[in-house]
Design a protein around this motif. Structure first.
Motif, PDB file in Angstrom:
ATOM      1  N   ALA A 189       0.856  -1.188   0.000  1.00  0.00           N
ATOM      2  CA  ALA A 189       0.000   0.000   0.000  1.00  0.00           C
ATOM      3  C   ALA A 189       0.892   1.238   0.000  1.00  0.00           C
ATOM      4  O   ALA A 189       1.899   1.274   0.717  1.00  0.00           O
ATOM      5  CB  ALA A 189      -0.910  -0.009   1.219  1.00  0.00           C
ATOM      6  N   PRO A 190       0.578   2.259  -0.797  1.00  0.00           N
ATOM      7  CA  PRO A 190       1.482   3.398  -0.963  1.00  0.00           C
ATOM      8  C   PRO A 190       1.943   4.038   0.344  1.00  0.00           C
ATOM      9  O   PRO A 190       3.132   4.310   0.511  1.00  0.00           O
ATOM     10  CB  PRO A 190       0.667   4.369  -1.822  1.00  0.00           C
ATOM     11  N   LEU A 191       1.024   4.288   1.286  1.00  0.00           N
ATOM     12  CA  LEU A 191       1.434   4.952   2.521  1.00  0.00           C
ATOM     13  C   LEU A 191       2.326   4.059   3.374  1.00  0.00           C
ATOM     14  O   LEU A 191       3.244   4.548   4.040  1.00  0.00           O
ATOM     15  CB  LEU A 191       0.208   5.391   3.317  1.00  0.00           C
ATOM     16  N   ARG A 192       2.075   2.746   3.350  1.00  0.00           N
ATOM     17  CA  ARG A 192       2.949   1.842   4.102  1.00  0.00           C
ATOM     18  C   ARG A 192       4.333   1.788   3.457  1.00  0.00           C
ATOM     19  O   ARG A 192       5.352   1.733   4.148  1.00  0.00           O
ATOM     20  CB  ARG A 192       2.334   0.438   4.166  1.00  0.00           C
ATOM     21  N   TRP A 193       4.359   1.801   2.119  1.00  0.00           N
ATOM     22  CA  TRP A 193       5.656   1.876   1.446  1.00  0.00           C
ATOM     23  C   TRP A 193       6.376   3.168   1.818  1.00  0.00           C
ATOM     24  O   TRP A 193       7.590   3.166   2.050  1.00  0.00           O
ATOM     25  CB  TRP A 193       5.470   1.812  -0.076  1.00  0.00           C
ATOM     26  N   PHE A 194       5.633   4.267   1.883  1.00  0.00           N
ATOM     27  CA  PHE A 194       6.262   5.555   2.166  1.00  0.00           C
ATOM     28  C   PHE A 194       6.847   5.571   3.569  1.00  0.00           C
ATOM     29  O   PHE A 194       7.941   6.093   3.787  1.00  0.00           O
ATOM     30  CB  PHE A 194       5.233   6.676   1.985  1.00  0.00           C
ATOM     31  N   ARG A 195       6.125   4.988   4.539  1.00  0.00           N
ATOM     32  CA  ARG A 195       6.684   4.905   5.896  1.00  0.00           C
ATOM     33  C   ARG A 195       7.962   4.077   5.890  1.00  0.00           C
ATOM     34  O   ARG A 195       8.978   4.441   6.499  1.00  0.00           O
ATOM     35  CB  ARG A 195       5.673   4.284   6.848  1.00  0.00           C
ATOM     36  N   ARG A 196       7.936   2.944   5.191  1.00  0.00           N
ATOM     37  CA  ARG A 196       9.110   2.078   5.087  1.00  0.00           C
ATOM     38  C   ARG A 196      10.290   2.841   4.500  1.00  0.00           C
ATOM     39  O   ARG A 196      11.409   2.799   5.020  1.00  0.00           O
ATOM     40  CB  ARG A 196       8.779   0.870   4.213  1.00  0.00           C
ATOM     41  N   GLN A 210       4.426  15.474   4.938  1.00  0.00           N
ATOM     42  CA  GLN A 210       5.088  14.616   3.955  1.00  0.00           C
ATOM     43  C   GLN A 210       4.124  13.577   3.398  1.00  0.00           C
ATOM     44  O   GLN A 210       4.146  13.268   2.196  1.00  0.00           O
ATOM     45  CB  GLN A 210       6.303  13.930   4.595  1.00  0.00           C
ATOM     46  N   ARG A 211       3.277  13.023   4.272  1.00  0.00           N
ATOM     47  CA  ARG A 211       2.300  12.041   3.793  1.00  0.00           C
ATOM     48  C   ARG A 211       1.333  12.675   2.797  1.00  0.00           C
ATOM     49  O   ARG A 211       1.024  12.105   1.743  1.00  0.00           O
ATOM     50  CB  ARG A 211       1.520  11.440   4.967  1.00  0.00           C
ATOM     51  N   LYS A 212       0.879  13.876   3.113  1.00  0.00           N
ATOM     52  CA  LYS A 212      -0.049  14.560   2.207  1.00  0.00           C
ATOM     53  C   LYS A 212       0.621  14.876   0.878  1.00  0.00           C
ATOM     54  O   LYS A 212       0.008  14.742  -0.184  1.00  0.00           O
ATOM     55  CB  LYS A 212      -0.564  15.834   2.874  1.00  0.00           C
ATOM     56  N   ARG A 213       1.884  15.297   0.934  1.00  0.00           N
ATOM     57  CA  ARG A 213       2.586  15.608  -0.312  1.00  0.00           C
ATOM     58  C   ARG A 213       2.741  14.360  -1.165  1.00  0.00           C
ATOM     59  O   ARG A 213       2.580  14.401  -2.397  1.00  0.00           O
ATOM     60  CB  ARG A 213       3.948  16.231  -0.010  1.00  0.00           C
TER      61      ARG A 213
END
Length: 979
Positions: A189-196, A210-213
């Motif tokens: 999932a994109p947000l989980r990838w982004f946290r990783r 950063q999440r919103k961007r």
């Protein structure tokens, strides 16, 4: 295995073929392969036996314990082909297994000669014997271990679903997945990838902005958004803080000395240098050159010298009664072992005592390598000398570097002029008549040696002795312009290899006693000339009655040391006058070792050039200039950091092999060199004995070196995926695990050195934008075999976060994190009773709640080796006493207790709870905000219901801070503590 002498084997040769035929017949029954011919017949099996994949593991497992680098029974080592194969070896006959002693010994039923012997292990299986037989019949081709061959760029594999690939990494991973009948995992999932990705790059979770961007970019740019946000993360200053921590494990960084009192060591500027190097994406080859030999680089800067502090992080023993040379030697060997583990991933330390058990590295090659580090000027001292003054403000670095270069050049020029005078034998006449006395119970004798009179102490010397010397004026001198004093080891022959304790002459007084005079005439000494350009103690202080320091051989001496007292004016003397010297010794080491002149002699000079040199206007101007430059440099606010620096050539410390690794038992002398199993060292000079650390650094980053790039690529891969392509990060040798994806490792290593220009950021970017990295981390039950550690890379990485990130993430989520970069170590809260240092002055003063120093990132926390930071220890961070190539992760109840009770984490929970309470709207909205802040995704309806029910239960139980408890629950979620 153990073989008898080959000469004793003749009685067995007659029955060899019969034994082998029986064994092979047995193998035919056991083996899945069918033997179609006699031994030596190429039709026996169609398999092509590969030495590294099929044979070397057998030798390592069954043979090298007796026939390796430690023991070479019957002069056979299965780590070295020359002892096994013709013309020198006799155990194997290439192309003829029936005539090979090896096959005879592994197939015999006679346990008295069977290999391996029953007491050493089981007999080889039928398949193992068949593999050996086929290998011999195919010519017994021996290959170097894969890690000793330079990486070459492999062809990109052709895969069935090429459109899945997004980077150069993916085809290599996909090829292996397809070969195993496995399809890649779905995308994360994109947000989980982004946290990783954020945690991997910066060590911190993404902020709300950063999440919103990222979501906006994803909507606008599609797949391109992934690469765009990785690029943005790589520019964050937090990148250097996250990845510097990885390097500090390797280089065993700590703020204390380790042994004895484990006192403070002021070395935090090196830690800041590492952070800055990562943030500026200093190429790894330059990163290496500076740390190995920054002090020897042309036009060296403050930062070049500071980088060599990497090798001053060895432990120092401040305990009374210890031998400085023993622990100095231990520090040198630690530098050797750390260099090999950090840059080359080889277990080189065992070669200190014997040749490598599994790899072709000889015992003497260890000491050849140690010679690169054995001529540095540091000792096992409290002062951590030599040091460099590093400006507190980085904006002063350039100015300080320029001043340092001017000072060094000018000081060297002036010293060379002095040394020419000091070492010109034509200027000096030996004193042949000498009397010596002491101020206490120290006994002295005077002997004639080599046409001069020498004084020597006898037996034990007493601390604080003043040695008095009365030197008769040599024949032919009617004036004296200078007095040269030589202090030597008691035994100049043995001291070259085994240094003796040195000396410090705190004060030197010189006077002239005329015949019949009751009182001596004090001599006016203009300056002291010495044989060392930058001594630890200023020799001019020997003329200062208030100083304890002066001309010294500190702390050990290998060679005679000389100093000359140059008079201000020529002194008229007669043949019956006497020069009197008073040598005051007031310095001792660790209350046990008095630094006293134990042997010495005196020369006098009547040459006017010595005084003329002192009165030369150009030299006076140069000395004035040196004082001015030194004053300017001193005005720059700085802190002293221990660094590497070389001894001058004429005082070069020799290196000898240690018999069985014991520093007291010296063997043959050796010169600097590298093992023959690796590419040769390129010389800046035609004389191999002059090879320096600078050449060593160039050797490490040479394009032909097979290990340097591979080891760093593997280290970065391991930090991102949880396990390296080579799982044994500490061992790339024969006893280590083979790479799971060898072509991928080589491809990335070649890219790292070439296309990426040794850029660590580009390497990390390539990994993070890959489809391999983007896979979901959900554990897969559909694989045809168990792959708990994800060696197949059939899913994304998922493992517990390292200690620093666990703490830093909690601070970031709660909003308490102080983002200030660099600076001295800080002292966050620790439990009462933990801090009980041996050194009373080493205080742990925790900033009050709310003060920024309380909430800084973990990399800035004071690292004391004897008292690890409790949270770091609980979550498997090393004590940094030695190089730690990889951390072994555990899962213990102490970790859960730490997360629920540590003072910092309690404050984080309280701050997050307040943050949630300030959100406008319902309790559900407040809980959802906290959940998304902690986990980086919205809660599911069920998760929200469960948290809301917990909140309601806390209210009903009259909890005064229900939102704080709820925040603590969020901080302890598995999804928060894992990547």
């Amino acid at each position: 295995m153990s073989f008898s002498d080959p000469a004793s084997m003749s009685h067995l040769m007659v029955i060899r073929k019969a034994i082998l035929a029986i064994a092979l017949a047995t193998i035919t029954c056991w083996s899945p392969w069918v033997l179609a011919g006699e031994p030596g017949d190429s039709t026996v099996d169609s398999r092509v036996i590969r030495f590294n994949e099929d044979i070397r593991p057998l030798f390592t497992k069954h043979c090298t314990a007796c026939h390796g680098g430690v023991k070479q029974a019957a002069d056979i080592s299965f780590a070295r082909p020359e002892t096994v194969l013709p013309p020198d070896g006799w155990a194997i006959e290439p192309g003829d297994s029936a005539a090979s002693t090896l096959i005879e010994r592994v197939t015999t039923n006679d346990e008295s000669i069977r290999m391996p012997p029953p007491e050493h292990g089981r007999a080889l299986t039928a398949d193992e014997i068949l593999t050996l037989t086929l290998w011999i019949d195919q010519g017994a081709k021996w290959s170097r271990h894969w890690s000793f061959e330079p990486p070459v760029s492999p062809p990109v594999p052709e895969v069935e679903t090429a459109d899945w690939c997004r980077s150069t990494i993916d085809p290599f991973v996909l090829e292996k997945l397809e070969a195993n009948g496995v399809v890649p995992a779905r995308d994360e999932a994109p947000l989980r990838w982004f946290r990783r990705a954020s945690i991997d790059v910066t060590g911190l979770p993404p902020t709300d902005d950063q999440r919103k961007r990222f979501q906006t970019l994803l909507a606008e740019k599609g797949d391109d958004a992934y690469a765009l946000v990785v690029d943005e993360l790589l520019q964050s200053p937090a990148f250097g803080e996250r990845w510097a921590s990885v390097w500090l494990d390797q280089i065993r960084y700590a703020d204390s000395k380790g042994l004895g009192l484990d006192g403070k060591r002021n070395v935090w500027k090196y830690r800041d240098w590492v952070i800055n190097a990562f943030n500026n994406d200093l190429p790894y080859d330059e990163f290496t050159r500076k740390q190995i030999a920054g002090d020897q680089l042309p036009g060296r800067t403050i930062e070049d010298q500071l980088a060599t502090a990497a090798h001053r992080l060895t432990q120092t023993n401040e305990e009374g009664g210890t031998d400085d040379e023993e622990f100095r030697t231990a520090a040198v060997l630690d530098r050797v072992n750390t260099t090999w583990q950090t840059w080359m991933g080889i277990t080189f330390g065992c070669v200190q005592c014997h040749s490598h058990p599994y790899d072709p590295i000889d015992h003497d090659e260890y000491y050849q390598f140690a010679s690169f580090f054995n001529n540095t000027r540091d000792c096992d001292l409290n002062e951590d000398w030599p040091t460099v003054s590093v400006p507190l403000d980085p904006s002063d670095f350039d100015r300080a570097s320029e001043l340092d270069r001017e000072i060094t050049t000018l000081r060297q020029t002036l010293w060379e002029k002095d040394f020419d005078l000091l070492s010109d034998d034509k200027l000096w006449k030996p004193v042949t008549s000498l009397e010596a006395s002491s101020s206490n119970e120290t006994k002295l004798v005077v002997n004639e040696e080599d046409g001069r009179a020498e004084f020597k102490t006898v037996g034990t010397v007493q601390r604080g002795v003043t040695i008095g010397l009365q030197a008769s004026v040599p024949d032919g001198l009617d004036q004296v312009t200078a007095i040269k004093l030589t202090i030597a080891p008691q035994d100049t022959e043995t001291a070259i290899q085994d240094a003796e304790w040195g000396f410090v002459i705190s004060e030197i007084k010189a006077s002239l006693r005329q015949a019949g005079s009751d009182e001596p005439l004090p001599l006016d000494i203009a300056r002291v000339l010495v044989d060392e350009p930058t001594p630890f103690y200023d020799p001019q202080l020997s003329l200062n009655t208030k100083s304890n320091r002066g001309f010294a051989g500190y702390t050990k001496i290998h060679y005679p040391r000389t100093a000359a007292l140059v008079l201000r004016q020529p002194l008229e003397v007669s043949q019956d006058s006497t020069i009197e010297l008073s040598l005051d010794h007031r310095v001792f080491i660790l209350a046990s070792f008095s630094l006293v002149s134990r042997r010495g002699w005196v020369h006098l000079s009547d040459d006017p050039s010595l005084i003329e040199n002192e009165q030369d206007e150009s030299l006076i101007a140069s000395r004035r200039k040196l004082r001015e430059l030194t004053g300017k440099r001193s005005s720059i606010r700085s802190t002293s950091v221990p660094v590497l620096d070389e001894r001058p050539d004429h005082l070069k410390r020799p290196t000898n092999l240690f018999v069985r690794g014991l520093f007291l038992t010296k063997g043959e002398p050796v010169s600097s060199g590298t093992p023959d199993c690796l590419p040769p060292l390129k010389q800046f000079d035609s004389d191999p004995s002059t090879a320096s650390r600078r050449e060593l650094a160039e050797w490490l980053v040479d394009g032909n070196h097979p290990l340097t790039a591979r080891v760093m690529v593997n280290r970065i891969w391991a930090r991102i995926f949880g396990v390296g392509i080579v799982a044994t990060e500490e061992d790339f040798g024969s006893s280590g695990e083979p790479p799971s994806h060898p072509e991928l490792l080589d491809s990335l290593s070649v890219q790292f050195q070439g296309e990426f220009g040794w850029s660590m950021k580009r390497l990390i970017r390539e990994i993070l934008i890959s489809r391999t990295y983007r896979q979901s981390s959900v554990t897969r039950n559909d694989l045809p075999f168990e792959d708990a550690t994800n060696r197949l890379l059939a899913r994304g990485p998922r493992f517990r976060l390292p200690a620093e990130i666990v703490r830093d993430q909690a601070l970031a989520i709660s909003g308490l994190l102080t983002s200030t970069l660099y600076g001295p170590p800080v002292y966050p809260p620790i439990p009462d009773g933990i801090w009980k240092p041996f050194q009373g002055s080493d205080k742990w003063v925790t900033p009050a709640p709310g003060e920024p120093g309380r909430y800084r990132r973990s990399i800035y926390t004071y690292v004391k080796r004897s008292i690890p930071f409790p949270m770091a220890a609980a979550f498997d961070a090393p004590s940094r006493e030695f190089c730690t190539p990889r951390r072994l992760s555990s899962n213990t109840p102490l970790q859960a207790l730490m997360m629920l009770n540590d003072q910092t984490l309690l404050e984080c929970a309280e701050a997050l709870g307040k943050q949630m309470s300030r959100v406008d709207g319902s309790v559900a909205k407040q809980i959802a905000h906290g959940f998304e802040t902690a986990v980086c995704r919205p809660p599911s309806p069920q998760e929200l219901d469960d948290l809301r029910d917990l909140y309601q239960t806390l209210i009903e139980q009259n909890e005064t801070q229900p939102m704080t408890i709820l925040a603590s629950v969020l901080l302890n979620l598995d999804e928060v503590l894992t990547k």
